[in-house]
Enzyme design. Sequence first.
Site, PDB file in Angstrom:
ATOM      1  N   ARG A 169       0.898  -1.282  -0.067  1.00 56.81           N
ATOM      2  CA  ARG A 169      -0.015   0.040   0.032  1.00 56.81           C
ATOM      3  C   ARG A 169       0.919   1.282  -0.083  1.00 56.81           C
ATOM      4  NH1 ARG A 169      -5.035  -2.315   3.685  1.00 56.81           N
ATOM      5  NH2 ARG A 169      -5.994  -3.186   1.700  1.00 56.81           N
TER       6      ARG A 169
ATOM      7  N   TYR B 269      -6.609  -0.319  -7.005  1.00 56.45           N
ATOM      8  CA  TYR B 269      -6.185  -1.596  -6.299  1.00 56.45           C
ATOM      9  C   TYR B 269      -5.417  -1.771  -4.977  1.00 56.45           C
ATOM     10  CZ  TYR B 269      -1.678  -0.936  -9.157  1.00 56.45           C
ATOM     11  OH  TYR B 269      -0.744  -0.638  -9.636  1.00 56.45           O
ATOM     12  N   GLU B 270      -5.148  -2.851  -4.488  1.00 53.71           N
ATOM     13  CA  GLU B 270      -4.634  -2.865  -3.096  1.00 53.71           C
ATOM     14  C   GLU B 270      -5.596  -2.345  -1.914  1.00 53.71           C
ATOM     15  OE1 GLU B 270      -2.178  -4.602  -2.645  1.00 53.71           O
ATOM     16  OE2 GLU B 270      -1.715  -4.944  -4.568  1.00 53.71           O
ATOM     17  N   GLY B 271      -6.970  -2.374  -2.481  1.00 55.27           N
ATOM     18  CA  GLY B 271      -7.915  -1.767  -1.539  1.00 55.27           C
ATOM     19  C   GLY B 271      -8.377  -0.310  -1.954  1.00 55.27           C
TER      20      GLY B 271
END
Length: 592
Positions: free
Chosen positions: A296, A440-442
């Site tokens: 992140r 992406y990645e949350g």
Amino acid sequence: MADYRVPRDDMQFLLQDVFQVHQDWSTFAALAELDIDTAQAVIDEAGKLAETLIAPNCRAADEEGVSFQDGRVTTPKGYREQFKQLAEGGWVGVTANPEYGGMGLPKSISAQYEEMLCAADISFSLYPGLTAGAIMTLDLHGSDELKSTYLPKLIAGEWTGTMCLTEPHAGTDLGIIRSKANPLDDGSYELSGTKIFITGGEHDLVDNIVHLVLAKLPDAPPGTKGISLFVVPKFLVNADGSLGERNGVHCGSIEHKMGIHASATCVMNFDGAKAWLVGEPHKGLPAMFTMMNYERLGVGIQGLGAAARSYQTALEYAQERLQGRGAKATQDKAKEADPLLVHGDIRRMLLTMKAFVEGGRAFSTYVGQQLDRAKYSTDDSERERADALVALLTPIAKAFLTDTGLESTIIGQQVLGGHGYVREWGQEQLVRDCRIAQIYEGTNGIQALDLLGRKVVGSRGQLLQPLIADIEELLAEPQQELSREYEQLAAAVDLMKATTSHVLEQVANGDENVINSVAVEYLHLVGYVSFGYMWLRMAKVAEPLLTERAYLGSKVKTAKFYFARLLPRIESLAVAIRDGSESLYLHENGEF
């Protein structure tokens, strides 16, 4: 596309003067031999790769993209050689454990390296970036056998790694994944399921790809507490380390995307694939979040890298492009027009980009420093404090750096006008490539919910205190030339405290929708205050160095711009947050 130039002076200024990371290193046994000169040498060497090897191929790689045929993915021309040179230089294992061949460098240095790679070519950076995350997860959670089997090859860049979470029906809600892993008599597992959006799931850069896969065991409890983590290699590994037969994992297709065309985004089918458990059963999600939290920050740096390159291009164009007449004091009568740079609106856009880029670079370094303290410090209180800061700052790093990154790339495109919309200068590619980083990645909305719901409200505001303490420590120092900026930051911190208290009060009063309704505005408010902290730190350090380093005068002037034109955005954010969920729920669901 304009040439990319690594901002070496700014990176050195941050490491050496602003954050003085070498003072930390001297107290960490694992980093005691590392000094600021070595750090600068690392930045110089990495910079050469970014500038001369990777960046020049960025546009051509984007235009060619990846191709898929008969289950195989072919990367663009030049990528194999680029990855080979990167691997031979040891750059895949920059932060990896030296016991398995890694450099063992701190995150405060690798944050600068990652920015270079992302600015040079986000698509290319994803292949070593995901591999670095896989290395970290295996090193922290894998058995000795798994480590000895996979880490040396991954760190050497002979193999690459992926993370396989998302399924067609399960994105954010991982608790409902359907991938299954059944135990076998030899201690391994047979894993079946489909994963989508898998970066680097299949490609031709290396001989083997090591997938880290979330799946459920037959006795798994429901929800996220029933998820386990497995390692699934593309090719099985023989006892002597050589590659054996093909495993039951194949790429079913690749996605056709808005951006990052040279990154292979794959649908991966696991059909009774041989798998090995990483860590404890049903503890896969916490183990994977080891990788996710580092990723992140890395995704945030993607936004930063794209913005940095866009700013360089926009500044170069504004300096050279003659268009219109500025104010009388700026007119050069010997030329038929003035450069774009003299126009007020162009300066507003460029300074906004510069403020976001250099503020973001400082913020990523600050987060990297906290990650280093959490990892290397032997002082329990320092390590616990750093862990708390990392927990708070990670969603901000991911979301705020990518939100401001997209804003900056769009501004950079605007500076070039029509030339920003066509491919020649590369600005449109940076907009396209940067866009995914908010997703992406949350998604950034999920990051905001994590910050406000889990971190701030979940701790009743206590997790915010270490950041506030750092800012107030700076504000307590003597103030001279920057007295106005000190006052503005102090007021901003007070507003952040008051807004936080108001949200806590709304929650206590039973507004069950408030967190979801104001989380994004809250994250942005904390982000702007954090950048204000970064800018005041930088300006304070720069002031006494102006006589020996004249270029730092721009740092002080940009800090003044940030406080005058960007930090005030928190006022409108605070107003929106105080509304809570009221205006969002005036409509009934059927009225939309």
